[in-house]
Scaffold this motif. Structure first.
Motif, short mmCIF file in Angstrom:
data_model
loop_
_atom_site.label_atom_id
_atom_site.label_comp_id
_atom_site.label_asym_id
_atom_site.label_seq_id
_atom_site.Cartn_x
_atom_site.Cartn_y
_atom_site.Cartn_z
N ASP A 179 0.83 -1.20 0.00
CA ASP A 179 0.00 0.00 0.00
C ASP A 179 0.86 1.26 0.00
O ASP A 179 0.59 2.21 -0.72
N VAL A 180 1.93 1.22 0.78
CA VAL A 180 2.84 2.37 0.86
C VAL A 180 3.53 2.57 -0.49
O VAL A 180 3.63 3.68 -1.00
N ASP A 181 4.02 1.49 -1.09
CA ASP A 181 4.66 1.59 -2.41
C ASP A 181 3.68 2.07 -3.47
O ASP A 181 4.01 2.92 -4.30
N PHE A 182 2.47 1.54 -3.42
CA PHE A 182 1.44 1.98 -4.37
C PHE A 182 1.16 3.47 -4.21
O PHE A 182 1.10 4.22 -5.19
N LEU A 183 1.00 3.90 -2.98
CA LEU A 183 0.70 5.31 -2.71
C LEU A 183 1.88 6.20 -3.11
O LEU A 183 1.68 7.29 -3.66
N ARG A 184 3.10 5.74 -2.85
CA ARG A 184 4.28 6.51 -3.24
C ARG A 184 4.33 6.66 -4.77
O ARG A 184 4.57 7.75 -5.30
N ASP A 185 4.09 5.58 -5.47
CA ASP A 185 4.07 5.61 -6.94
C ASP A 185 2.96 6.54 -7.44
O ASP A 185 3.14 7.30 -8.40
N GLU A 235 3.99 14.38 -11.36
CA GLU A 235 4.36 14.54 -12.77
C GLU A 235 3.22 15.19 -13.56
O GLU A 235 3.45 16.07 -14.39
N LYS A 236 2.01 14.74 -13.29
CA LYS A 236 0.85 15.32 -13.99
C LYS A 236 0.69 16.80 -13.63
O LYS A 236 0.39 17.62 -14.51
N VAL A 237 0.91 17.12 -12.36
CA VAL A 237 0.83 18.53 -11.94
C VAL A 237 1.88 19.35 -12.68
O VAL A 237 1.60 20.45 -13.16
N GLU A 238 3.08 18.83 -12.79
CA GLU A 238 4.15 19.54 -13.49
C GLU A 238 3.80 19.71 -14.98
O GLU A 238 4.03 20.77 -15.56
N GLN A 239 3.23 18.68 -15.58
CA GLN A 239 2.80 18.79 -16.97
C GLN A 239 1.70 19.84 -17.12
O GLN A 239 1.69 20.61 -18.09
#
Length: 91
Positions: free
Chosen positions: A6-12, A19-23
């Motif tokens: 869950d932590v890895d999923f949330l981190r990803d 990235e989407k915000v930066e785009q």
């Protein structure tokens, strides 16, 4: 183990969203630059139209003045012709 996934999923997911915000920020900057360019072009175009309109109005005024002057000359000449014709008629 499940907690780790869950932590890895949330981190990803967070990285993906960042990235989407930066785009989106980049897209916004591009759009703002395009809008600025369009507004600048529009202002230049309007300025040229206003100059052309003033020039045309000025030329129109001068043309109307010349027409009035020529009309006065025609009226004066017609008056002189009528005066000359009526004097010849009296003689």
């Amino acid at each position: 183990m499940e907690e780790r996934m869950d932590v890895d999923f949330l981190r990803d997911r967070v990285l993906e969203l960042e990235e989407k915000v930066e785009q989106l920020r980049l897209s916004r900057r591009v759009l703002m630059n395009l809008i600025e360019k369009i507004e600048k072009d529009k202002a230049g175009f309007l300025s040229r139209l206003e100059r052309e309109n003033r020039k045309l109005q000025h030329n129109n005024y001068r043309y109307a003045q010349r027409l009035l002057h020529k009309n006065r000359q025609i009226v004066e000449l017609e008056s002189k012709l009528q005066d000359g014709a009526s004097q010849n008629f009296r003689k």
